[in-house]
Enzyme design. Sequence first.
Site, short mmCIF file in Angstrom:
data_model
loop_
_atom_site.label_atom_id
_atom_site.label_comp_id
_atom_site.label_asym_id
_atom_site.label_seq_id
_atom_site.Cartn_x
_atom_site.Cartn_y
_atom_site.Cartn_z
N GLY A 12 -25.74 -5.29 -3.60
CA GLY A 12 -25.40 -6.43 -4.46
C GLY A 12 -24.89 -5.97 -5.82
N ARG A 88 -29.59 -1.60 12.99
CA ARG A 88 -29.42 -2.80 12.16
C ARG A 88 -30.16 -3.98 12.78
NH1 ARG A 88 -24.41 -0.10 12.25
NH2 ARG A 88 -23.52 0.38 10.21
N SER A 119 -25.92 -9.07 4.72
CA SER A 119 -27.22 -8.66 5.23
C SER A 119 -27.16 -8.41 6.74
CB SER A 119 -28.27 -9.75 4.96
OG SER A 119 -28.25 -10.11 3.59
N ASP A 148 -16.15 -0.78 8.02
CA ASP A 148 -16.02 0.13 9.17
C ASP A 148 -14.59 0.67 9.26
OD1 ASP A 148 -18.67 -0.45 9.66
OD2 ASP A 148 -18.20 -2.10 11.02
N ARG A 151 -14.24 3.44 6.82
CA ARG A 151 -14.87 4.66 7.34
C ARG A 151 -14.01 5.29 8.44
NH1 ARG A 151 -21.03 2.15 7.27
NH2 ARG A 151 -21.45 2.78 5.12
N HIS A 175 -20.58 -5.14 14.30
CA HIS A 175 -20.98 -4.21 13.23
C HIS A 175 -22.30 -3.56 13.65
CE1 HIS A 175 -21.33 -2.45 9.32
NE2 HIS A 175 -22.46 -3.09 9.07
P1 NAI Z 1 -31.83 -3.33 -1.35
O1 NAI Z 1 -33.23 -3.29 -0.87
O2 NAI Z 1 -31.36 -2.31 -2.31
O3 NAI Z 1 -31.52 -4.77 -1.99
C1 NAI Z 1 -31.88 -5.96 -1.39
C2 NAI Z 1 -32.29 -6.91 -2.50
O4 NAI Z 1 -32.53 -8.21 -1.92
C3 NAI Z 1 -33.60 -6.48 -3.20
O5 NAI Z 1 -33.37 -6.31 -4.60
C4 NAI Z 1 -34.56 -7.64 -2.92
O6 NAI Z 1 -35.46 -7.90 -3.98
C5 NAI Z 1 -33.58 -8.79 -2.70
N1 NAI Z 1 -34.16 -9.93 -1.98
C6 NAI Z 1 -35.01 -9.92 -0.93
N2 NAI Z 1 -35.31 -11.19 -0.57
C7 NAI Z 1 -34.61 -12.00 -1.40
C8 NAI Z 1 -34.50 -13.41 -1.54
N3 NAI Z 1 -35.15 -14.24 -0.72
N4 NAI Z 1 -33.70 -13.89 -2.51
C9 NAI Z 1 -33.03 -13.08 -3.35
N5 NAI Z 1 -33.11 -11.72 -3.27
C10 NAI Z 1 -33.90 -11.20 -2.32
O7 NAI Z 1 -30.91 -3.32 -0.01
P2 NAI Z 1 -29.36 -2.99 0.07
O8 NAI Z 1 -29.18 -1.55 0.34
O9 NAI Z 1 -28.69 -3.62 -1.08
O10 NAI Z 1 -28.97 -3.75 1.43
C11 NAI Z 1 -28.97 -5.17 1.48
C12 NAI Z 1 -28.62 -5.65 2.89
O11 NAI Z 1 -27.25 -5.35 3.18
C13 NAI Z 1 -29.43 -4.99 4.01
O12 NAI Z 1 -29.76 -5.95 5.00
C14 NAI Z 1 -28.47 -3.97 4.57
O13 NAI Z 1 -28.76 -3.62 5.90
C15 NAI Z 1 -27.16 -4.71 4.45
N6 NAI Z 1 -25.95 -3.90 4.47
C16 NAI Z 1 -24.89 -4.41 5.18
C17 NAI Z 1 -23.70 -3.73 5.22
C18 NAI Z 1 -22.55 -4.32 6.00
O14 NAI Z 1 -21.57 -3.62 6.21
N7 NAI Z 1 -22.60 -5.57 6.41
C19 NAI Z 1 -23.53 -2.44 4.54
C20 NAI Z 1 -24.70 -2.01 3.80
C21 NAI Z 1 -25.87 -2.73 3.78
#
Ligand code: NAI
Length: 308
Positions: A12, A88, A119, A148, A151, A175
């Site tokens: 984020g 995932r 997410s 992707d 990458r 994905h």
């Molecule tokens: P992170 O753990 O660094 O950040 C997630 C944030 O969401 C945390 O700060 C947490 O406090 C917050 N959060 C949790 N519940 C919440 C709620 N109800 N309301 C508001 N905020 C809330 O995780 P990161 O690395 O940022 O990854 C986030 C998601 O993105 C993961 O599910 C990850 O698997 C996914 N992701 C998807 C990608 C894609 O290509 N679609 C690529 C990379 C990550």
Amino acid sequence: MKVTVVGAGAVGASCAEYIAMKNFCSEVVLVDIKEGFAEGKAMDLMQTASLNGFDTKITGTTGDYSKTAGSDVAVITSGIPRKPGMTREELIGINAGIVKDVTENLVKHSPNVIIIVVSNPMDTMAYLVHKTSGLPKNKIIGMGGALDSARFKYRLAEALGAPISDVDGMVIAAHSDTGMLPLLSKATRNGVPVTAFLSEEQQAYVVEETKVGGATLTKLLGTSAWYAPGAAVSVMVQAIACDQKKMIPCSLMLDGEYGQSDICLGVPAIIGKNGVESIVEIELSDAEKEKFATAAAAVREVNGDLKF
Ligand code: NAI
């Protein structure tokens, strides 16, 4: 243009940073559930504004969605990322509840919002947003293919010994490590098929390394990646904000396209001010069609675990 980014974690914050740095949007609101976290990230990012030369105003809130009112675009990154060795799909239990709750709050305050779902498991989370938000299908876009494909291009350039600006390529389908479909048959180096340059062994290497691209980083970092995901989201938000009508592979609700319905999967689409302007149907080989169908079956199985 007002953009909300829910989840001020690694992905984020990276989204907010890239969006601000490109200076195409007036306001970014970061939302997180952790007390003070989004406010802190917003303040830290704002203190880069004079250094990096952007005018985008970034603010943060701990769960006060009234601050997100009137958002044109919202990016959902809230939830848990995977740890080394996890798929995932294993994140579904926790993330589905979070994504559903966040979606309801976003739509309540911004009924015309375009939602970009990040997410994981992303294709299933995008499907969940379709089923629970009440938004038209052009306004819900899953981010997977943009990352992707980046990458894929990285691995193509590496195998070719070419600069990345020389290569073009696209990843469609799911994905996920197994469901990703890097379209090697359509990848080019300055318009010439890459298959003319790469041995079968090199081609297999590029495809495999692309598919496990996220897992490789998760192993190295201990958590999932954030720079390229954030940059990929910023490209999508810019395509909407500037009505670029840019072709980007995204996870979209299909209604007969590519032989699938009632499922979100990665397909090339034209992205502009309305979100999804159209889905582009490209000709796939029989082997590619089979892989697309196999990926769809796997995503459908994961979707079956959702409770609305
Ligand atoms: P992170 O753990 O660094 O950040 C997630 C944030 O969401 C945390 O700060 C947490 O406090 C917050 N959060 C949790 N519940 C919440 C709620 N109800 N309301 C508001 N905020 C809330 O995780 P990161 O690395 O940022 O990854 C986030 C998601 O993105 C993961 O599910 C990850 O698997 C996914 N992701 C998807 C990608 C894609 O290509 N679609 C690529 C990379 C990550």
